[in-house]
Design a protein around this motif. Structure first.
Motif, PDB file in Angstrom:
ATOM      1  N   GLN A 697       0.822  -1.198   0.000  1.00  0.00           N
ATOM      2  CA  GLN A 697       0.000   0.000   0.000  1.00  0.00           C
ATOM      3  C   GLN A 697       0.858   1.251   0.000  1.00  0.00           C
ATOM      4  O   GLN A 697       0.345   2.361   0.011  1.00  0.00           O
ATOM      5  N   ASN A 698       2.176   1.081  -0.002  1.00  0.00           N
ATOM      6  CA  ASN A 698       3.130   2.164  -0.139  1.00  0.00           C
ATOM      7  C   ASN A 698       4.155   1.717  -1.165  1.00  0.00           C
ATOM      8  O   ASN A 698       3.800   1.088  -2.164  1.00  0.00           O
ATOM      9  N   GLY A 699       5.420   1.970  -0.959  1.00  0.00           N
ATOM     10  CA  GLY A 699       6.431   1.561  -1.919  1.00  0.00           C
ATOM     11  C   GLY A 699       6.854   0.119  -1.765  1.00  0.00           C
ATOM     12  O   GLY A 699       6.467  -0.572  -0.819  1.00  0.00           O
ATOM     13  N   GLY A 700       7.674  -0.334  -2.722  1.00  0.00           N
ATOM     14  CA  GLY A 700       8.210  -1.678  -2.632  1.00  0.00           C
ATOM     15  C   GLY A 700       9.402  -1.745  -1.704  1.00  0.00           C
ATOM     16  O   GLY A 700       9.369  -2.390  -0.663  1.00  0.00           O
ATOM     17  N   VAL A 701      10.499  -1.046  -2.079  1.00  0.00           N
ATOM     18  CA  VAL A 701      11.719  -0.992  -1.267  1.00  0.00           C
ATOM     19  C   VAL A 701      12.061   0.472  -1.024  1.00  0.00           C
ATOM     20  O   VAL A 701      12.093   1.267  -1.966  1.00  0.00           O
ATOM     21  N   LEU A 702      12.321   0.834   0.227  1.00  0.00           N
ATOM     22  CA  LEU A 702      12.726   2.185   0.594  1.00  0.00           C
ATOM     23  C   LEU A 702      14.115   2.119   1.216  1.00  0.00           C
ATOM     24  O   LEU A 702      14.315   1.457   2.246  1.00  0.00           O
ATOM     25  N   VAL A 703      15.078   2.832   0.567  1.00  0.00           N
ATOM     26  CA  VAL A 703      16.441   2.914   1.099  1.00  0.00           C
ATOM     27  C   VAL A 703      16.699   4.374   1.436  1.00  0.00           C
ATOM     28  O   VAL A 703      16.627   5.236   0.558  1.00  0.00           O
ATOM     29  N   TYR A 704      16.976   4.672   2.692  1.00  0.00           N
ATOM     30  CA  TYR A 704      17.074   6.072   3.103  1.00  0.00           C
ATOM     31  C   TYR A 704      18.021   6.219   4.283  1.00  0.00           C
ATOM     32  O   TYR A 704      18.461   5.234   4.892  1.00  0.00           O
TER      33      TYR A 704
END
Length: 939
Positions: A697-704
């Motif tokens: 329901q949001n992104g697939g992968v988040l790198v931050y």
């Protein structure tokens, strides 16, 4: 003449015949037509039984006498008559004139009544006893007989047999001897069971129980039995045991059993064999009945009383059983202050103790050490049965029950081992045995200790409210524990330590004041198919090089975690159902390295699996879902391997790497999370390979926030926002991934994000295949970016990039779209066959909103209208400037990605190129920002 029958008569008696009442014809008592033999009787015979015995025959046993003749008409009525006591109502046979033998000639009803004192013929008396004496009177007479005489009377005739087998008669006799309120059946050696009379299969339960117990001797202080009784009585248990040992020394234990019925009054040497002829079941000869009893150990009944300071060390086969009305065990108390109350030693193979209270109450002022003194002690090479005993110890050392030594294999069942000031049950030094259906509670130390290769079998015990641990296995203790209920203990319900290796199956371990199961200091153990729930701490603790197997358990509703592995713990955790716990379903920390597979970890109030502080582990083929926080957390130097798991439907992130979390994420199915499927931040550097990350329901992968990581050969699709987000100085490597069918962009890199994108297929995404914004600088090399519903690559907002040897084709808005002021390094790329829908719309005079709606952002020149008071957040396409804002004060802003606010209907002017107005999203440059996990804030 028929032998004694043991079919039970009814418990009521018929009233005496009224004067002039109708008589029922007399059926034949035997098939013989011989008249009753006349036996001379002295004039001083006054006892009714003397006449009966005389008529029965010289032996008094009913085996040699004849039967009076019966009329044929009377015999004909027998088949239809069922009342048990009607034999006395039937007409006696016709008698002839007295002959030389003195036989009677008149029927009984016409014969004048004559007292025995006048010298009546014995046969007349027997006729009166057999046919005329009222049932009530006969029952009253029989109630004064002993069991042996009662059985002999039953052999006289059918009427006597029926009345002598009366249930109430035997119940009264039984309770005068054994005192039990319910028949006690004794089907085999060391087996005793109270069976309610109305549930017993025997015709006369009281008589059957009497028959089974008859061979026993009795300990009944100050009791004076009937003179005729042949049941042996003693004042002390020790005296009874010495008698048994003495008889065993003469002729073995079976001789003691046979002699136990000898009359203390007459000193007769008659054996039990003679008694069995009257007491054993109908149809069995005395020899046969006796042979079954010769196989039994001696039986000693201990009647109600408080037996103190008797030295009871049993080394032979003897059965001790309490004997009292009401609650038997509470009425029979054996107590000592100095040494063990009851000891079974080598040789007590078929010994038994049951239905009594054992107490060990050492004198507090004594200086004697009691650490080797117990209520009940079972030593080497013996296998007694202890049944339905109450066991209490006031000693602050040792244990209430101690079973020790090779060959110690007792059966301890239905006992109450409670309120002791030490350990309840202690099994050690290779001992074994079965421990069944016991109540073990409120003990000061552990309910059960198992130590030093002891291997007991414990089933269906209730172990609760201990002031220490419930069951403690240590120092190589073994054992099989099945279907026990373990709860409300102050420390763990089950503790395994120092090489112990128990097997625990189908137990319920719950509501512990600390944890459920605690395995530490190289403990092992198999825990299979248990229910572990509602404990104040973790359901299972594993630490300090321990390596248990936790399989197919239900671990739920813990006030902390489900399974907690720490301090270099290991273990195999498989096929468990772990849910509803307040903290993580499984927590792995401090160099622990378990195998976690095929579990369901779900609906936790916290996360699913939490690996931290250099935790490791192989986590494979689990289903992790519907947890409140992250499905899997990996942090602080941890390096687990997650393979082929299904991680889905979480209320936050699927897999969350943070604060130098590492490890491998391979071939997992990660989908349908409220936040990103995978998040990587703050120095974390995992390898994410071969996964499916979709349906978020949001992104697939988040790198931050400085995240790293290698993302390789993953399929990332159908997420509500970008397939991969890279931002805030993060620098991951993406290789050979498929990123497609996103409801937003493919890869979005902004806020100083970096990264290397190589050989990825990025296609069919709703927004740009790759969006690079806000001072980001990634490297794109040999990627294929195609079939996008917007641009292939968009670079905006002072970002730059290195694009080498990429193929960008068949994208709707164009291949490579660059905003004003952007100068990427472009080399060897193939950009072809793109649809260029933006240029076509501009060339066709259309408003760009026509092709974008408010969900996408085509890149082109955009303007602002001063006349219409547009703000910095508004943008107007070139065709609307020419048509809708013709003659207005307008200014060119830049070439960038936007949608047209004029066409969207958010300005005061009505757009002349676009249809109905729509909602303004107030978004100009970038896609919506991804939702970051708030797990740390919650924690």
């Amino acid at each position: 003449m028929p032998s004694a029958s043991f079919s039970s008569s009814r418990s009521y008696v018929r009233r005496s015949r009224r004067k002039g009442g109708h008589r029922i014809p007399l059926p034949s008592r035997t098939q013989s037509s011989e008249p009753c033999e006349s036996v001379p009787c002295p004039n001083n015979v006054t006892g009714a039984m003397a006449a009966t015995a005389a008529c029965a025959g010289p032996s008094g046993s009913g085996g040699g006498g004849g039967s009076p003749p019966v009329p044929a008409a009377a015999a004909a009525t027998t088949a239809g008559h069922h009342s048990p006591y009607d034999l006395r109502r039937k007409s006696p046979p016709a008698y002839h004139e007295p002959g030389p033998s003195g036989a009677c000639s008149l029927p009984a009803r016409k014969r004048p009544r004559t007292s025995l004192a006048q010298g009546v013929d014995v046969c007349n008396v027997s006729q009166y006893l057999q046919y005329e004496l009222p049932d009530e009177v006969l029952l009253c007479i029989l109630s004064h007989l002993t069991e042996r005489d009662l059985c002999r009377v039953a052999q006289v005739c059918k009427r006597f047999n029926t009345i002598a087998n009366d249930t109430e008669l035997w119940k009264s006799l039984y309770q005068s001897v054994f005192e039990y309120d319910t028949p006690l059946m004794h089907p085999a050696s060391c087996q005793f069971e109270f069976v309610p009379a109305d549930e017993c299969d025997a015709d006369n339960p009281w008589k059957e129980s009497f028959r089974q117990l008859y061979y026993g001797i009795h300990v009944r202080p100050n009791y004076r039995p009937k003179k005729e009784s042949r049941i042996k009585h003693f004042n002390t248990i020790r005296a009874a045991l010495e008698y048994v040992e003495e008889r065993a020394g003469v002729g073995g234990v079976s001789s003691a059993s046979s002699a136990s019925g000898a009359s203390s009054a007459s000193g007769s040497s008659s054996t039990l064999s003679a008694t069995c002829g009257g007491v054993c079941a109908a149809g069995a000869s005395g020899a046969t009945a006796c042979s079954c009893r010769r196989a039994q150990p001696a039986l000693v009944f201990v009647h109600a009383g408080h037996y103190q300071e008797e030295c009871l060390a049993i080394e032979t086969d003897v059965q001790l059983i309490g004997c009292a009305p009401g609650n038997v065990a509470e009425s029979v108390i054996l107590e000592r202050e100095a040494e063990s109350t009851l000891t079974f030693a080598e040789g007590a193979i078929r010994a038994y103790a049951g239905h009594m209270t054992l107490k060990f109450s050492p004198d507090a002022s004594s200086t004697m050490q009691h650490h080797k003194h117990y209520c009940l002690e079972v030593s080497d090479n013996c296998s007694p049965t202890v049944d339905h005993c109450i066991i209490r110890s006031a000693s602050v050392v040792g244990a209430a029950v101690c079973v020790s030594g090779a060959g110690a294999t007792p059966i301890i069942k239905h006992c109450d081992i409670s309120d002791c000031e030490n350990v309840g049950l202690y099994v050690t030094d290779y001992a074994q045995g079965e421990y069944l259906d016991n109540e073990i509670s409120r003990n000061a130390l552990a309910g059960i200790w198992v130590k030093n290769y002891a291997s007991p079998v414990m089933r269906r015990n209730h172990i609760h409210h201990g002031r220490d641990v419930g069951i403690f296995t240590f120092e190589n203790g073994l054992g099989y524990f099945e279907a026990n209920d373990i709860h409300n203990n102050r420390i763990a319900g089950f503790e395994v330590k120092a090489g112990a290796n128990p097997t625990v199956v189908h137990c319920e371990i719950h509501h512990g004041q600390t944890g459920g199961i605690y395995v530490h200091e190289s403990g092992i153990g198999q825990f299979i198919d248990n229910k572990i729930h509602s404990n104040n701490f973790a359901g299972v603790w594993i630490t300090s090089n321990s390596n248990p197997t936790i399989r197919r358990n239900e671990i739920y509703n813990g006030h902390q975690g489900g399974v907690y592995i720490f301090g270099e713990g290991r273990g195999l955790i498989e096929h468990n159902n772990i849910y509803g716990n307040a903290l993580a379903g499984i927590q792995i920390r401090t160099n622990s390295d378990p195998i976690v597979r095929h579990n369901k970890i779900h609906h936790g109030q916290h996360g699913g699996i939490y690996v931290h502080e250099k935790g490791q582990g192989l986590i494979e083929e689990n289903e992790v879902y519907a947890n409140t926080l992250a499905g899997v957390w990996i942090t602080t130097g941890s390096t687990p391997v997650l393979r082929r798991n299904r991680i889905h439907s979480g209320k936050q992130v699927g897999v969350y790497f943070y604060d130098n979390g590492h490890g491998k994420l391979e071939d997992n199915d990660i989908f349908n999370h409220l936040y990103s499927g995978v998040q990587i931040r703050t120095g974390s550097n995992p390898v994410i390979r071969g996964n499916k990350i979709w349906g978020g329901q949001n992104g697939g992968v988040l790198v931050y926030n400085g995240g790293l990581g290698l993302l390789e050969q993953n399929e990332i699709f159908d997420n509500a926002m970008a397939g991969v987000w890279i931002k805030t100085d993060s620098n991951p490597t993406l290789k050979r991934n498929k990123i497609f069918d996103g409801r937003d962009g493919g890869i979005c890199i902004f806020n100083g994000g970096k990264g290397v994108l190589e050989e990825n297929d990025i296609f069919r995404n709703a927004q740009a295949g790759v969006l690079i914004s806000t001072q980001s600088h990634p490297v794109l090399r040999r990627n294929r970016i195609f079939d996008g519903l917007a641009a292939g690559v968009e670079i905006t907002n002072n970002a730059t990039a290195t694009l080498e040897h990429n193929q960008i084709f068949n994208n709707r808005f164009g291949g490579l779209c660059l905003a004003s002021g952007v100068s990427p390094l472009v080399r060897g790329n193939k950009i072809f066959s793109n649809q260029d829908a933006v240029e076509k719309a501009v060339g066709g005079g259309q408003c760009l909103y026509k092709i974008s709606s408010y969900t996408s952002f085509p890149m082109h020149d955009f303007y602002r209208c001063q006349t219409c008071n547009t703000t910095d957040r508004n943008a107007i396409c070139v065709n609307c400037i020419k048509t809708c804002h013709s003659g207005h004060d307008v200014e060119f802003i830049r070439h960038d990605r936007f949608f047209c606010d004029c066409g969207a209907g958010t300005l005061s002017n009505q757009c002349q190129l676009q249809g109905e107005p729509t909602q303004d999203t107030d978004t100009l440059y970038d896609s919506a920002a991804p939702m970051e996990s708030h797990t740390l804030m919650v924690n």
